[in-house]
Design a protein around this motif. Structure first.
Motif, mmCIF file in Angstrom:
data_model
loop_
_atom_site.group_PDB
_atom_site.id
_atom_site.type_symbol
_atom_site.label_atom_id
_atom_site.label_comp_id
_atom_site.label_asym_id
_atom_site.label_seq_id
_atom_site.Cartn_x
_atom_site.Cartn_y
_atom_site.Cartn_z
ATOM 1 N N PHE A 96 1.002 -1.447 0.125
ATOM 2 C CA PHE A 96 -0.004 -0.307 -0.105
ATOM 3 C C PHE A 96 1.110 1.046 0.108
ATOM 4 O O PHE A 96 1.469 1.316 0.581
ATOM 5 C CB PHE A 96 -0.942 -0.011 1.154
ATOM 6 C CG PHE A 96 -2.079 -1.067 1.677
ATOM 7 C CD1 PHE A 96 -2.862 -1.603 0.310
ATOM 8 C CD2 PHE A 96 -1.790 -1.981 2.808
ATOM 9 C CE1 PHE A 96 -3.666 -2.461 0.495
ATOM 10 C CE2 PHE A 96 -2.940 -2.990 2.396
ATOM 11 C CZ PHE A 96 -4.155 -3.285 1.437
ATOM 12 N N PHE A 97 0.565 2.634 -0.424
ATOM 13 C CA PHE A 97 0.864 4.055 -0.515
ATOM 14 C C PHE A 97 1.404 4.363 0.858
ATOM 15 O O PHE A 97 2.665 4.510 1.476
ATOM 16 C CB PHE A 97 0.466 5.022 -1.183
ATOM 17 C CG PHE A 97 0.696 4.236 -3.373
ATOM 18 C CD1 PHE A 97 1.350 5.051 -3.438
ATOM 19 C CD2 PHE A 97 -0.370 4.162 -3.281
ATOM 20 C CE1 PHE A 97 2.007 4.806 -4.434
ATOM 21 C CE2 PHE A 97 -0.821 3.611 -4.956
ATOM 22 C CZ PHE A 97 0.386 4.013 -5.559
ATOM 23 N N TRP A 98 0.501 3.757 1.776
ATOM 24 C CA TRP A 98 0.485 4.558 3.035
ATOM 25 C C TRP A 98 -0.826 4.880 4.127
ATOM 26 O O TRP A 98 -1.786 4.133 4.969
ATOM 27 C CB TRP A 98 -0.060 5.705 3.662
ATOM 28 C CG TRP A 98 0.456 6.759 3.886
ATOM 29 C CD1 TRP A 98 -0.508 6.588 5.312
ATOM 30 C CD2 TRP A 98 1.846 7.661 4.613
ATOM 31 N NE1 TRP A 98 0.649 7.835 6.200
ATOM 32 C CE2 TRP A 98 1.851 7.947 5.648
ATOM 33 C CE3 TRP A 98 2.237 7.673 3.679
ATOM 34 C CZ2 TRP A 98 3.101 8.852 6.048
ATOM 35 C CZ3 TRP A 98 4.061 7.908 4.301
ATOM 36 C CH2 TRP A 98 3.634 8.775 5.728
ATOM 37 N N PRO A 99 -0.445 2.473 4.570
ATOM 38 C CA PRO A 99 -1.096 2.171 5.604
ATOM 39 C C PRO A 99 -1.294 1.934 6.657
ATOM 40 O O PRO A 99 -2.672 1.537 7.542
ATOM 41 C CB PRO A 99 0.087 0.332 5.044
ATOM 42 C CG PRO A 99 1.245 1.333 5.267
ATOM 43 C CD PRO A 99 1.646 2.043 4.550
ATOM 44 N N ASP A 100 -0.639 2.674 7.768
ATOM 45 C CA ASP A 100 -0.689 3.590 9.148
ATOM 46 C C ASP A 100 -0.635 4.720 8.983
ATOM 47 O O ASP A 100 0.357 5.256 8.489
ATOM 48 C CB ASP A 100 -0.295 1.995 9.402
ATOM 49 C CG ASP A 100 1.222 2.014 9.619
ATOM 50 O OD1 ASP A 100 1.401 2.864 9.495
ATOM 51 O OD2 ASP A 100 1.614 0.765 9.778
ATOM 52 N N ALA A 174 -11.073 4.280 19.262
ATOM 53 C CA ALA A 174 -10.234 4.207 20.013
ATOM 54 C C ALA A 174 -8.665 5.148 19.804
ATOM 55 O O ALA A 174 -7.928 5.244 20.861
ATOM 56 C CB ALA A 174 -9.927 2.655 21.002
ATOM 57 N N ALA A 175 -8.613 4.204 18.518
ATOM 58 C CA ALA A 175 -7.049 4.098 18.045
ATOM 59 C C ALA A 175 -6.698 4.945 16.078
ATOM 60 O O ALA A 175 -8.427 4.286 15.700
ATOM 61 C CB ALA A 175 -5.746 3.643 18.339
ATOM 62 N N ALA A 176 -6.785 5.186 15.738
ATOM 63 C CA ALA A 176 -5.958 5.520 14.068
ATOM 64 C C ALA A 176 -5.740 3.712 13.957
ATOM 65 O O ALA A 176 -5.239 2.896 14.282
ATOM 66 C CB ALA A 176 -4.989 6.206 14.157
ATOM 67 N N PRO A 177 -6.539 3.583 12.847
ATOM 68 C CA PRO A 177 -6.896 1.988 12.607
ATOM 69 C C PRO A 177 -5.314 1.752 11.108
ATOM 70 O O PRO A 177 -4.947 2.445 10.942
ATOM 71 C CB PRO A 177 -8.075 2.064 11.366
ATOM 72 C CG PRO A 177 -8.490 3.265 11.072
ATOM 73 C CD PRO A 177 -7.955 4.374 11.954
ATOM 74 N N THR A 178 -5.763 0.394 11.126
ATOM 75 C CA THR A 178 -4.959 0.728 10.176
ATOM 76 C C THR A 178 -4.741 -0.772 8.759
ATOM 77 O O THR A 178 -6.015 -1.070 8.715
ATOM 78 C CB THR A 178 -3.619 -0.804 10.575
ATOM 79 O OG1 THR A 178 -2.327 -1.034 9.815
ATOM 80 C CG2 THR A 178 -3.785 -1.762 11.250
ATOM 81 N N LEU A 179 -4.184 -0.997 7.549
ATOM 82 C CA LEU A 179 -4.215 -1.543 6.408
ATOM 83 C C LEU A 179 -3.783 -2.862 6.547
ATOM 84 O O LEU A 179 -2.236 -2.547 7.241
ATOM 85 C CB LEU A 179 -4.073 -0.557 4.998
ATOM 86 C CG LEU A 179 -4.970 0.657 4.916
ATOM 87 C CD1 LEU A 179 -4.855 1.159 2.968
ATOM 88 C CD2 LEU A 179 -6.592 -0.154 4.892
ATOM 89 N N VAL A 180 -4.301 -3.921 5.871
ATOM 90 C CA VAL A 180 -3.658 -5.140 6.471
ATOM 91 C C VAL A 180 -4.031 -5.741 4.886
ATOM 92 O O VAL A 180 -4.485 -5.554 4.540
ATOM 93 C CB VAL A 180 -4.051 -5.431 8.057
ATOM 94 C CG1 VAL A 180 -3.103 -7.950 7.498
ATOM 95 C CG2 VAL A 180 -3.942 -5.147 8.660
ATOM 96 N N THR A 181 -2.435 -6.181 4.577
ATOM 97 C CA THR A 181 -2.758 -6.906 3.253
ATOM 98 C C THR A 181 -2.714 -8.265 3.373
ATOM 99 O O THR A 181 -2.774 -9.129 4.222
ATOM 100 C CB THR A 181 -0.814 -6.999 2.585
ATOM 101 O OG1 THR A 181 -0.122 -7.567 3.119
ATOM 102 C CG2 THR A 181 -0.909 -5.228 2.207
ATOM 103 N N SER A 338 -1.484 4.200 17.563
ATOM 104 C CA SER A 338 -3.281 3.881 16.328
ATOM 105 C C SER A 338 -2.422 2.350 16.649
ATOM 106 O O SER A 338 -1.883 1.627 17.889
ATOM 107 C CB SER A 338 -1.826 3.698 14.915
ATOM 108 O OG SER A 338 -0.760 3.313 15.373
ATOM 109 N N VAL A 339 -3.194 1.420 16.088
ATOM 110 C CA VAL A 339 -3.585 -0.031 15.701
ATOM 111 C C VAL A 339 -2.045 -0.322 14.449
ATOM 112 O O VAL A 339 -2.091 0.612 13.945
ATOM 113 C CB VAL A 339 -4.657 -0.500 15.018
ATOM 114 C CG1 VAL A 339 -4.917 -1.949 15.603
ATOM 115 C CG2 VAL A 339 -5.915 0.269 16.564
ATOM 116 N N ALA A 340 -1.909 -1.273 14.390
ATOM 117 C CA ALA A 340 -1.063 -1.112 13.739
ATOM 118 C C ALA A 340 -0.062 -3.421 13.267
ATOM 119 O O ALA A 340 -0.864 -4.031 14.307
ATOM 120 C CB ALA A 340 0.923 -1.103 13.741
ATOM 121 N N ALA A 341 0.057 -3.261 12.274
ATOM 122 C CA ALA A 341 -0.075 -5.022 11.711
ATOM 123 C C ALA A 341 1.106 -5.187 11.107
ATOM 124 O O ALA A 341 1.244 -4.147 10.089
ATOM 125 C CB ALA A 341 -1.200 -5.500 11.274
#
Length: 699
Positions: A96-100, A174-181, A338-341
């Motif tokens: 992704f260009f900007w996942p989190d 509760a926190a900024a979400p994230t994109l997960v491939t 933020s959430v991260a993965a």
């Protein structure tokens, strides 16, 4: 009650600002001012009805929006500010260009040349500019679609500003979400059936190898890391609370030896968050092992987030449909961090503080401070629990960072740094921190120097601020404007402190990149912002520091806040309360800086101004403000996202999308991107001197 409701509705209507989300003056807008106002007033009612439908249904595929003139807000809350249309794109390297919100790849892209003239379109809630508050920075997928989380919903836009779907989570974010491939997800189990008895034997403790007891049979039927499911008709309660019931799933987290070598298994239950200890001889009677496999799963790319109601959830990026939701804890404190993965593990802060753990050694009437007491690792495949870790001091603005050795790094609100194994949650090191203090800042990672930078405030300088003696820290001993802070650089692998620098104001945020990279003599710098947030007479500064030794290379004064709230919070407080949301955005004094491929620094301030810092002369210390955008509203802690040809920014009310290149990248309807390899032969993004210098080998 009807009179009160009518008055509240009237207040909302009076606050509609359809074409003034951002302060951009255009001739087209002036010519259509009267027509725009009339059009918005006619569509307000329908927009409100549609938003309510989204909240009821949870996920709604929205119809194509109507095209309107420049400066006119449509029914979805989108306003076009430019005749130039951004074109759809496809990134071909599977990323992704900007996942989190971690601000990890800003140096791969170029920001906007002019923060006013380059604006393409903007969005705010269609029922009123103060009807919701964005959470975290925008997220940008591999097709330049933009995702924005807010208090009421998560929305997906295409690059032209058309909204594709909206999802209302189970509570406020509760926190900024994230994109997960899809390719990065894994199930929670550590070992598959195909790995054989040799791998099973490796998981058994040394004292049990070769045993013929029930514990040996346990490791034949179950393994540490397995997910088990409760058989029908079975349940268990302890101390008046439900631990598990039939159909619940949990993960075997450890094995405890027994007196007769039978042993017991410790199971962490996903739904309730509780643990239970079960004799190995009774495992097969109560539970069934859920088949787990390593490798990629047949799940679509997803967006993962958390809510203050205690849920962690995942939704499909293409449709907005919910894939899974896990009740990780009773409550989650927000809205920060933020959430991260990564590698199939979702890292999230949970368990809002409700006991003396959050007192901060304070002698006050209500000593509790908002924060979370645990960090959890969940499976990205189904949300099942993998590990949990209780920090020494609570975490608040927790932004997970990826180290070089499959570890996750973050700091707590005392500036203490943690490094955990990403797959097991095991502690690798815990260093630093000033007991009894409190910071809103988050740590940052410098991959080029293999360094993690922790930010915090110094010990409160007063004889009544001692946390070790009665009555504890008094109310006047707190973080205020003028309280000195610290910047500490640590080796990412060992946690050894390399250098420390004192600051005259509390640190707010930090980022690493090559400043003025197009000019001769450009160098990698740690850009640190400082200043207390949302308080009268709060000065601010921005520094550039040499990450090798902590020496200051240049410093500049930022804006001073002369009001008692961040920009826009006072104006929107009554409307937000009337809508049932939080009254104030209350972000940090500065957003996290974003350093682009040219070495220019983009950062938003609490006074409601977005700034671009750089050098017009080519001299690396001749740093000036090159461009400014006045929005009238403060910016999120993580507010800026980059992609090829696009820059997206979130304020406390709106989304702003800017073009960064008119001619080179937008001559055709579609185009594709392939990332070149870095110096180690692995693709990391786009080719630039900054990327080669700062990002080689980064996760």
């Amino acid at each position: 009650m009807s009179v009160i409701a009518a008055c509240a509705h009237l207040v909302v209507l009076l606050q509609l600002l359809p074409a003034c989300t951002i302060s951009v003056e255009r001739a087209e807008r002036a010519e259509r001012a009267e027509r725009a106002e009339a059009k918005v007033s006619r569509t307000t009612h329908f927009a409100s009805v549609e938003e309510n439908a989204i909240k009821r249904e949870g996920s709604l595929k929205l119809k194509s929006q109507h095209k309107v003139g420049l400066g006119v807000m449509n029914r979805r809350g989108v306003t076009q500010y430019s005749r130039r249309s951004l074109k759809r794109a496809k990134r071909t390297d599977g990323k992704f260009f900007w996942p989190d919100s971690g601000n990890r790849e800003s140096f791969n892209y170029t920001g906007a040349t002019d923060l006013t003239d380059n604006i393409s379109w903007g969005w705010h809630h269609p029922a009123g500019i103060y009807n919701t508050i964005p959470v975290g920075s925008p997220l940008i997928d591999d097709e330049l679609n933009i995702y924005i989380g807010s208090d009421d919903a998560i929305r997906k836009f295409d690059i032209t500003g058309q909204i594709l779907w909206s999802y209302a989570p189970r509570g406020q974010l509760a926190a900024a979400p994230t994109l997960v491939t899809a390719a990065s997800r894994r199930q929670a189990a550590r070992v598959s059936d195909e790995m054989g008895e040799e791998a099973e034997d490796m998981l058994r403790p040394d004292w049990d190898k070769g045993s013929a007891s029930n514990s040996f049979q346990f490791f034949k039927d179950f393994k540490i890391g397995d997910v088990v499911k409760v058989k029908p008709g079975l349940s268990y309660r302890a101390d008046g609370r439900e631990v598990y019931k039939d159909g619940d799933q949990g993960m075997i987290s450890e094995f405890v030896p027994g007196e007769n070598r039978d042993g017991r298994a410790v199971i962490l239950w996903t739904r309730t968050g509780h643990k239970s200890v079960v004799d190995t001889s009774a495992m097969k009677n109560r539970f069934v092992r859920v088949q787990q496999t390593l490798g990629e799963e047949s799940l679509p790319p997803m967006l993962v987030g958390s809510t203050t109601a205690g849920y962690v959830f995942a939704i499909a990026m293409d449709s907005g449909e919910e894939l899974w939701a896990t009740w990780a804890s009773n409550d989650i404190a927000g809205v920060k961090g933020s959430v991260a993965a990564k590698d199939g593990v979702v890292v999230v802060a949970t368990d809002r503080c409700t006991d003396r753990y959050c007192y901060r050694y304070r002698n006050t009437t209500n000593p509790l401070t908002e924060g979370n007491s645990r960090v959890r690792g969940l499976s990205a495949a189904d949300g099942s629990a993998i590990w949990e870790y209780k920090t020494m001091a609570p975490v608040w603005n927790m932004v997970p960072l990826w180290g070089p050795n499959s570890d996750v790094i973050f700091q707590d609100w005392e500036g203490r740094l943690y490094s955990l194994d990403l797959q097991t949650g095991a502690l690798r090191y815990r260093v630093g921190g000033n007991i009894g203090t409190h910071t809103h800042a988050a740590a940052t990672y410098d991959a080029g120097h293999e360094m993690v930078i922790a930010l915090g405030v110094g010990y409160y300088q007063d004889k009544y601020c001692n946390p070790y003696i009665a009555p504890g820290i008094l109310i006047n001993c707190n973080t205020w404007p003028g309280v000195r802070g610290f910047i500490r650089g640590y080796n990412v692998s060992s946690g050894h402190k390399l250098w420390e620098r004192e600051t005259p104001e509390p640190p707010a945020s930090a980022a690493v990149g090559m400043t003025s990279s197009w000019a001769p003599g450009g160098h990698t710098r740690l850009v640190v912002t400082m200043g207390y947030n949302c308080m009268h007479n709060s000065p601010s500064q921005i520094w550039a520091i040499d990450p090798n030794n902590g020496h200051i290379r240049w410093k500049r004064d930022g804006p001073t806040l002369w009001t008692s709230t961040c920009a826009g919070d006072k104006e929107g407080a009554d409307i937000r309360r009337a809508m049932g949301g939080r009254a104030a955005c209350a972000p940090n004094s500065w957003s996290v800086p974003a350093i682009d491929a040219n070495g220019d620094v983009y950062v938003g301030n609490q006074v409601g101004v977005l700034q671009k810092w750089g050098t017009p002369t080519g001299m690396t210390r001749d740093i000036q403000i090159l461009s400014t955008l006045n929005t009238g509203h403060a910016f999120q802690d993580t507010a800026i996202a980059f992609a090829e040809g696009v820059m997206a920014v979130t304020t406390c009310t709106s989304l702003i999308v800017l073009q960064t290149n008119y001619s080179e990248y937008f001559t055709s309807e579609t185009w594709s991107v392939t990332a070149p390899p870095n110096v180690d032969g692995e693709p990391y993004g786009y080719s630039s001197p900054v990327a080669r210098h700062s990002a080689a080998g980064s996760a």
